[in-house]
Design an enzyme around this catalytic site. Structure first.
Site, mmCIF file in Angstrom:
data_model
loop_
_atom_site.group_PDB
_atom_site.id
_atom_site.type_symbol
_atom_site.label_atom_id
_atom_site.label_comp_id
_atom_site.label_asym_id
_atom_site.label_seq_id
_atom_site.Cartn_x
_atom_site.Cartn_y
_atom_site.Cartn_z
ATOM 1 C CB SER A 307 -0.954 -0.038 1.202
ATOM 2 O OG SER A 307 -1.958 0.930 1.080
ATOM 3 C CG ASP A 318 7.239 4.914 -11.963
ATOM 4 O OD1 ASP A 318 7.837 3.828 -12.114
ATOM 5 O OD2 ASP A 318 5.998 5.010 -12.003
ATOM 6 C CE LYS A 332 -4.832 -2.286 1.182
ATOM 7 N NZ LYS A 332 -4.870 -0.842 0.827
#
Length: 454
Positions: A307, A318, A332
């Protein structure tokens, strides 16, 4: 506005009426919502009322005929929780007590004594007193056994029950009976105080800063700022880089995940969320300022990183700000909203999926580290499979990839859960050793080439 039990298609039996008298507060909003949708076919509305009628019949039959007497509140809460948990593994009903416990965890502060405890031989064993807390100032020591709480025996209590008794209003007192080694038991009276849950810890590994985040509560971003300042001061201006350890971090508050990722990013998107309604989509962007001043950064992840942890790891990966090392994360990729219900606790409902800056949805897939390093220890050879989001019954399917996003393969076979989640593995921490070597190598390369550390 018509009453539900007077609508077409419902039977006005006394049994049904008695059941609906209890069910009404929970069902009335559903029926009114159904009636307010003008475009909805009349047949669908009738079907909804028939199903509510079915629920009323079942409720009354259980209420009157079940072998043991049950309260209306117990039955209604179970029905609501069953409805929510059938949607996905992360939705559910929280009664007032559980809602209070959840707020304690997310707020990161509570009235208590300041001791980390476990259970041993039926007694509460002190793992460690927390610095500058009532327990620490009273001289409570690691290894102490708590046998009585205000004269009541601990033997027979669960750890949760004992912890609940030790927590309480700030300023209130409690008497602990302590057994230390072979000495005679003695009593210590403590006054409860505000205890902050320390979710961030740090230390220097040579000239490499190690930052461990165990959960994301309301204190986490403040903790990151404080611990980074300590690392810089301790390194005396010679900090080579930072290791952010998110292993076995189950997540927490979305706002705190955004704040932590933002702390190490100069600009760009951190995460976006997409809900059922297009208008409810959100994007969160980083503000200028990097606590690590562009130094090399490695993020440690494993199957217990879930999460909020995955939001941070995905954003840093990224943007090329950090190298991820370890094993694939839990997967998740959904957002839960806590909706308080006046006088009845709260409901936790999955309301959105989140996406990393590149548009990846990692729901039921997880984040692949840049460098895969298994945590080498004896148990790894014989262990089964770790549990991940994709293994949970009723888990949401992975959202289809955004246009231009590389197609991910099916989730690899998950492995056995770590029984000591949040605790360092026994013996050498090979993942951390590799991370330290990597940071040192990146720092050395940057210094020799004169290229930016990133």
């Amino acid at each position: 506005m018509p009453m539900i039990y007077g609508s077409k298609g419902l039977r006005m039996t006394s049994r049904w009426f008695a059941a609906m008298a209890v069910v009404m507060p929970f069902c009335v909003s559903l029926a009114f919502a159904a009636e307010s949708k003008q475009a909805e076919p009349t047949q669908d509305r009738a079907s909804t009322y028939e199903l509510l009628n079915l629920f009323g019949d079942v409720f009354e039959r259980v209420r009157s005929d079940f072998v043991d007497e049950t309260s209306d509140e117990q039955l209604i809460e179970a029905a609501i929780n069953g409805m929510l948990t059938s949607l996905d593994p992360h939705s559910g009903y929280l009664n007032a007590e559980k809602f209070g416990d959840m707020k304690v965890q997310t707020q990161g502060a509570f009235g208590g004594l300041g001791i980390e405890v476990t259970m041993e031989g039926g007694l509460v064993k002190v793992v460690s007193p927390i610095d500058d807390t009532p327990a620490y100032r009273a001289g409570i020591e690691p290894g102490d056994l708590i046998t009585h709480l205000d004269g009541e025996q601990v033997l027979g209590m669960t750890l949760s029950e004992a912890v609940d008794k030790m927590r309480g209003a700030v300023g209130s007192q409690i008497r602990l009976t302590i057994r230390r080694n072979t000495a005679q038991p003695f009593d210590v009276t403590l006054s409860r105080a505000i205890i902050k849950i320390r979710s961030v810890r740090s230390r220097l590994e040579g000239q490499v800063g190690y930052l461990r985040i165990s959960s994301f509560n309301e204190q986490t971003d403040t903790g990151v700022n404080e611990e980074m300042a300590k690392l810089k001061q301790a390194a005396n201006g010679k900090l080579q880089g930072v290791i952010l350890d998110l292993r076995n971090n189950p997540g927490g508050l979305l706002s705190q995940a955004v704040a932590v990722a933002d702390a190490f990013l100069e600009q760009g998107e951190v995460v976006s969320t997409r809900a059922r309604k297009t208008d409810d989509a959100q994007r969160f962007n980083a503000r200028p300022g990097d606590l690590a001043d562009g130094l090399p950064m490695v993020v440690l992840v494993n199957a217990g990183s879930a999460s909020a942890s995955e939001i941070v790891a995905g954003a840093l990966q990224d943007h090329g700000r950090a190298i991820l090392l370890g094993t694939k994360s839990f997967g998740k990729g959904s957002v839960q909203t806590i909706m308080p219900l006046s006088g009845h606790g709260a409901m936790r409902l999955t309301t959105a999926r989140y996406y990393t800056p590149s548009g990846r949805s990692i729901q039921a897939v997880g984040i692949e580290p840049d460098i895969v390093v298994e945590q080498a220890r004896i148990e790894t050879v014989a262990q089964a499979r770790e549990r991940r989001e994709a293994d949970l019954r009723g888990a949401l399917d992975r959202q289809p990839a955004a246009e231009g996003e590389p197609k991910a393969g099916s989730p690899s076979e998950p492995a056995a859960p770590d029984e000591a989640a949040g605790q360092p593995a026994p013996g050498p921490d090979y993942q951390l050793i590799r991370a330290i070597d990597l940071v040192r190598g990146l720092s050395l390369f940057a210094n020799r080439s004169g290229s930016p550390s990133r």
